[in-house]
Design an enzyme around this catalytic site. Structure first.
Site, mmCIF file in Angstrom:
data_model
loop_
_atom_site.group_PDB
_atom_site.id
_atom_site.type_symbol
_atom_site.label_atom_id
_atom_site.label_comp_id
_atom_site.label_asym_id
_atom_site.label_seq_id
_atom_site.Cartn_x
_atom_site.Cartn_y
_atom_site.Cartn_z
ATOM 1 N N ASP A 105 23.056 69.180 56.427
ATOM 2 C CA ASP A 105 23.168 68.726 57.818
ATOM 3 C C ASP A 105 23.321 67.202 57.923
ATOM 4 O O ASP A 105 22.539 66.529 58.619
ATOM 5 C CB ASP A 105 21.918 69.143 58.613
ATOM 6 C CG ASP A 105 21.607 70.627 58.490
ATOM 7 O OD1 ASP A 105 22.552 71.428 58.439
ATOM 8 O OD2 ASP A 105 20.401 70.976 58.458
ATOM 9 N N GLU A 144 26.423 75.834 67.006
ATOM 10 C CA GLU A 144 25.284 74.943 66.840
ATOM 11 C C GLU A 144 25.766 73.616 66.304
ATOM 12 O O GLU A 144 26.963 73.339 66.318
ATOM 13 C CB GLU A 144 24.224 75.579 65.924
ATOM 14 C CG GLU A 144 24.721 76.015 64.568
ATOM 15 C CD GLU A 144 23.624 76.664 63.723
ATOM 16 O OE1 GLU A 144 22.505 76.861 64.192
ATOM 17 O OE2 GLU A 144 23.921 76.967 62.547
HETATM 18 O O1 FUB Z 1 19.531 73.295 58.278
HETATM 19 C C1 FUB Z 1 19.033 74.292 59.113
HETATM 20 C C2 FUB Z 1 20.073 74.734 60.093
HETATM 21 O O2 FUB Z 1 21.194 75.248 59.400
HETATM 22 C C3 FUB Z 1 20.658 73.620 60.908
HETATM 23 O O3 FUB Z 1 19.815 73.169 61.902
HETATM 24 C C4 FUB Z 1 21.905 74.261 61.354
HETATM 25 O O4 FUB Z 1 22.812 73.412 61.943
HETATM 26 C C5 FUB Z 1 22.381 74.875 60.075
HETATM 27 O O5 FUB Z 1 23.038 73.946 59.271
#
Ligand code: FUB
Length: 449
Positions: free
Chosen positions: A36, A210
């Site tokens: 991320d 997301e």
């Molecule tokens: O790293 C955990 C979660 O996985 C993140 O918050 C999302 O965006 C995905 O990458």
């Protein structure tokens, strides 16, 4: 051994050993999992604020799921050498965070009025109204910290993946996700909402969205986000003329992972007139896609402002110094036969990869190696070979000028073999490493002196 620079003592060791600086390829960080990546340019340097994946076990987290207890920040002035500034926020040091939740997911950071605001999601200690993910803020005077966490998460926000944007008029926006993507204005203090959260319009309806990341270029606002349009996340974008939307779908920035890493999560920055996409892939953990590693590749715009799709590479970005360990397994291109890449030690993937030139004529090309004007005289290759072989280093292409021809002895263990250069290169070269004779040679790295 891989190439990330972690601290001055390590740099000194390499310099003393005559090896010089190591170089950046993908993944960018080789001594821990990172995911991320939120990249920012602060004071002319790139700072990357990633999540920090660790492996859950019976005593921590939930085996088989994401597990994160803290955040590091990394910086680089040239996208080649990266420095780890260590832990900046941990689940054990934030009042409102459940210290047993291992839920410190994707963060972001932004500068305002000389302060740095680090936003992070985590599970709350409370089991009441504030159950689930909240988003907290930690504040620092410098990009690398020290960061002081606020005692409470931002009120009226439930979700993950915070992203920040400050428009030219000074208005700050907070974006986040929870199945969909939300936006709210922030007050000048960057700690409280100044408007009610709203769903960002008009992104594709179906499929999880997301990881929002908003930026502006030439008056166009780009809302970029991972989206499960099919099986796993791909990076998409939508454009609009207002930071809060509405936006209209404009295309795909990066396709789904070809090897099935379910998540992707990214950020986009401009540094010295070049745009870069930071994203992640499970390079160091091919069998478990919740232990990820951050990467970077160049990103380009078309004349009309649309984004050209980015093909993920192993070579990544940045210039590699000829005097460093050149990890040719992070290739720019390969020939069509006899070449493969394997882990040096499949039980310890952090040791990195090797290139296997399995038959005569097999080659890899590694782009953008800088020989400067130092008149390098010799090449070193860390190699092993059951039967021995001749490795050629060529410039540009598999039939380009031969810079060196190195006899690798029949010796099944790793050894470093030296040879004088046939041509003394200067400036930037794309290096082809080719098996000229022999049946099989494995190469860890090459280096010029
Ligand atoms: O790293 C955990 C979660 O996985 C993140 O918050 C999302 O965006 C995905 O990458």
């Amino acid at each position: 051994m891989k190439r990330i620079i972690y601290g001055l003592s390590l740099i000194s060791c390499w310099l003393l050993a005559g090896i010089g600086q190591l170089s950046a390829q993908n993944p960018l960080i080789m001594d821990q999992y990172t995911a991320d990546p939120s990249a920012r340019v602060f004071e002319g340097k790139v700072y990357v604020y990633p999540s920090h994946d660790i492996l859950a076990n019976e005593n921590r987290g939930r085996p088989g799921w994401f597990c994160m207890e803290d955040y590091h920040v990394f910086s680089s002035a040239n996208l080649t050498e990266w420095q780890d500034h260590g832990v900046i926020v941990s689940q054990y040091d934030v009042d409102w965070v459940n210290p047993d939740s291992y839920s410190m997911w994707a963060p972001d950071c932004i500068a305002r009025n000389g302060k740095y605001y680090f936003y992070f999601p985590a599970n709350s200690r409370d089991t009441g109204m504030r159950r689930g993910f909240g988003i907290g803020v930690a504040v620092a005077d410098h990009p690398e910290g020290p960061y002081i966490p606020q005692p409470e998460p931002i009120q009226n926000v439930r979700g993950i993946d915070p992203n920040l944007f400050i428009d030219q008029d000074g208005q700050a926006y907070l974006y986040w996700s929870m199945g969909n993507i939300y936006v709210a204005k922030l007050k000048e203090n960057m700690l409280e909402l100044a408007s009610e959260p709203q769903v960002v319009k008009d992104l594709p309806d179906a499929g999880l969205k997301e990881g929002p990341y908003l930026f502006e270029r030439n008056g166009i606002y780009y809302m970029t986000y991972p989206h499960v349009a099919n099986k796993t996340e791909r990076l998409e974008y939508a454009i609009g003329d207002n930071p809060a939307g509405p936006f209209r779908f404009a295309g795909v920035i990066m396709d789904e992972s070809p090897t099935g890493c379910w998540t992707n999560h990214h950020s986009i920055i401009e540094l010295k007139d070049q745009w870069y996409l930071f994203y992640h892939h499970n390079d160091l953990s091919p069998k478990f896609d919740k232990a990820r590693s951050i990467r970077a590749d160049s990103l380009f715009f078309n004349g009309d402002g649309t984004i050209r799709k980015v093909t993920p590479t192993l070579r990544g970005v940045g210039v590699t110094h000829a005097g460093g360990m050149i990890q040719i397994d992070r290739y720019s291109a390969t020939g069509d036969h006899g070449v493969s890449i394997g882990f040096l030690d499949s039980l310890d993937t952090f040791r990195g990869w090797k290139t296997i030139l399995g038959e005569k004529g097999a080659w890899t090309r590694y782009n953008t190696v800088d020989f400067g004007d130092q008149e390098m005289q010799t090449v070193q290759i860390k190699a092993s070979s059951e039967k021995g072989g001749t490795v050629e280093i060529r410039s540009g292409s598999a039939d380009g000028p031969v810079i060196a021809r190195v006899e690798i002895p029949a010796y099944p263990d790793w050894s470093v073999v030296h040879s004088n250069l046939l041509e003394v290169p200067s400036g930037i070269h794309h290096l082809v490493t080719l098996l000229g004779e022999g049946n099989g040679v494995e190469i860890d790295w090459i280096n010029f002196k």
